[in-house]
Design a protein around this motif. Sequence first.
Motif, mmCIF file in Angstrom:
data_model
loop_
_atom_site.group_PDB
_atom_site.id
_atom_site.type_symbol
_atom_site.label_atom_id
_atom_site.label_comp_id
_atom_site.label_asym_id
_atom_site.label_seq_id
_atom_site.Cartn_x
_atom_site.Cartn_y
_atom_site.Cartn_z
ATOM 1 N N ARG A 189 -3.318 22.539 41.028
ATOM 2 C CA ARG A 189 -2.400 22.578 42.168
ATOM 3 C C ARG A 189 -1.631 21.273 42.361
ATOM 4 O O ARG A 189 -0.699 21.221 43.156
ATOM 5 N N ASN A 190 -2.020 20.225 41.658
ATOM 6 C CA ASN A 190 -1.326 18.932 41.773
ATOM 7 C C ASN A 190 -0.846 18.520 40.386
ATOM 8 O O ASN A 190 -1.507 17.755 39.680
ATOM 9 N N LYS A 191 0.298 19.030 39.999
ATOM 10 C CA LYS A 191 0.809 18.798 38.656
ATOM 11 C C LYS A 191 1.298 17.370 38.419
ATOM 12 O O LYS A 191 1.127 16.837 37.311
ATOM 13 N N PRO A 192 1.903 16.692 39.411
ATOM 14 C CA PRO A 192 2.261 15.288 39.173
ATOM 15 C C PRO A 192 1.062 14.404 38.836
ATOM 16 O O PRO A 192 1.184 13.467 38.047
ATOM 17 N N MET A 193 -0.108 14.713 39.414
ATOM 18 C CA MET A 193 -1.293 13.917 39.099
ATOM 19 C C MET A 193 -1.706 14.093 37.639
ATOM 20 O O MET A 193 -2.200 13.141 37.010
ATOM 21 N N VAL A 194 -1.512 15.274 37.089
ATOM 22 C CA VAL A 194 -1.806 15.491 35.673
ATOM 23 C C VAL A 194 -0.927 14.582 34.818
ATOM 24 O O VAL A 194 -1.382 13.993 33.828
ATOM 25 N N VAL A 195 0.337 14.464 35.182
ATOM 26 C CA VAL A 195 1.260 13.598 34.446
ATOM 27 C C VAL A 195 0.781 12.146 34.496
ATOM 28 O O VAL A 195 0.806 11.434 33.491
ATOM 29 N N ILE A 196 0.337 11.707 35.652
ATOM 30 C CA ILE A 196 -0.128 10.323 35.814
ATOM 31 C C ILE A 196 -1.334 10.045 34.916
ATOM 32 O O ILE A 196 -1.376 9.041 34.185
ATOM 33 N N VAL A 197 -2.327 10.919 34.964
ATOM 34 C CA VAL A 197 -3.540 10.717 34.161
ATOM 35 C C VAL A 197 -3.208 10.721 32.677
ATOM 36 O O VAL A 197 -3.693 9.879 31.904
ATOM 37 N N ALA A 198 -2.359 11.668 32.247
ATOM 38 C CA ALA A 198 -1.992 11.748 30.832
ATOM 39 C C ALA A 198 -1.255 10.485 30.390
ATOM 40 O O ALA A 198 -1.512 9.952 29.293
ATOM 41 N N ALA A 199 -0.344 9.979 31.216
ATOM 42 C CA ALA A 199 0.409 8.776 30.855
ATOM 43 C C ALA A 199 -0.517 7.575 30.684
ATOM 44 O O ALA A 199 -0.355 6.774 29.753
#
Length: 418
Positions: free
Chosen positions: A84-94
């Motif tokens: 439900r929090n897709k921007p957080m996925v981007v942060i962790v992956a980066a």
Amino acid sequence: MTSVTLAVTHRTGNAAPKRRLDWLNFFLADVRDGLGPYLAIYLLAVRGPANGWNEATVGVTLTVAAIVGLLSQAPAGALIDRVRNKPMVVIVAALLVTVSSVSLPFVSGAVLVTATQAIAAAAGAAFAPAITAITLGLVGPKLFAARVGRNEAFNHAGNAVSAALAGALAWRYGPEVVFWLMAGLTIASVFVARRIDNNAIDNDVARGLDCDDDRDRDCDQPGGWRVLIDNRPLLLFAVIAFLFHLANAAMLTSVSQLLARTAGKDAATSLTAACIVAAQLVMVPMAMLVGRRVDRWGTKPLFVAAFVVLAVRGALYTVSSDPWWLVGVQALDGVGAGIFGALFPVVIADLTHGSGRFNVAQGAVATAQGIGAAISASLAGTIIVGAGYSAAFLTLAAVALAGLALYVLAMPETRATT
């Protein structure tokens, strides 16, 4: 969010989240692919044959990392569908990609080097579905094609700027500078991702569910996995994506290796950066053009053009080994890859609309193209060692022609033109 607010967001778009999406694509451009072609230069020119590195061993490292990455694609898509929090996925992956990459100067041995790149590849698998899901959830299906073109334009602009910086700084400080440039861009990416309002993203629309425009939450439920297996055009597109990346993935890496052999390590890093800048500068207007015109022209003629340019590019590399000729030919990557990048999520969205399996389908097709990219690196490296660079480039061009024939003869148009 209320249903009225969501309706307004999808019809007109929320300007602030979309501007932040622009900058997220810009800063992530040099992060999402890890070290890319700079890895080959670093291993060949800095580590070198004295430490057991040549074109073939570099190809094996790239292949192992690519295999890990492709095995992560479908799970990453499934994760994006559910989280439900897709921007957080981007942060962790980066953060994972960057830590794995900047640690490279401090590790030695093929096993450890390969492990760092495998971690980066696994984390990097989340970027494409996360960004496209955020985009679809923000703007809705009607504006999706144009917005994806804008995403790609900012992504390519970011690649051009970062490559220009890498080339200029490497000339002065050496190839290791790309590690620290990536770290700086990751910090900027994290800052922007944290400022995207997660509440502005409709998670049902973001996974490809067919929801009513009045946002009364009357959405179809996600289909079972069989909706993907029974989707023949989707399976055919996966094969075509495989062939495109089998032909394309090793071209820039092979050019960078050729430059490392003929121009020296410092010049090779800067010239490879020039290759990237040349291609990215072409990709920016190409992505914008595709996003704006796909509803009028359709997806099929644009993809055919991408395959034609890819085949011609492979053949032109064999004409001369002059560094600036190679840079000029690499600019053609801006046409082929620019079209593919802008249309890849659009075609999948067209083929899976209403299924609720958009991001899983992205992951599945990305797995197929990842297999092509993984094989491409080892195929080109092996041919280079055994028969030379020209034979490798001509082989890749022949693969592109095979993909062109399949697309022309078998792939249907996915978009109703206006």
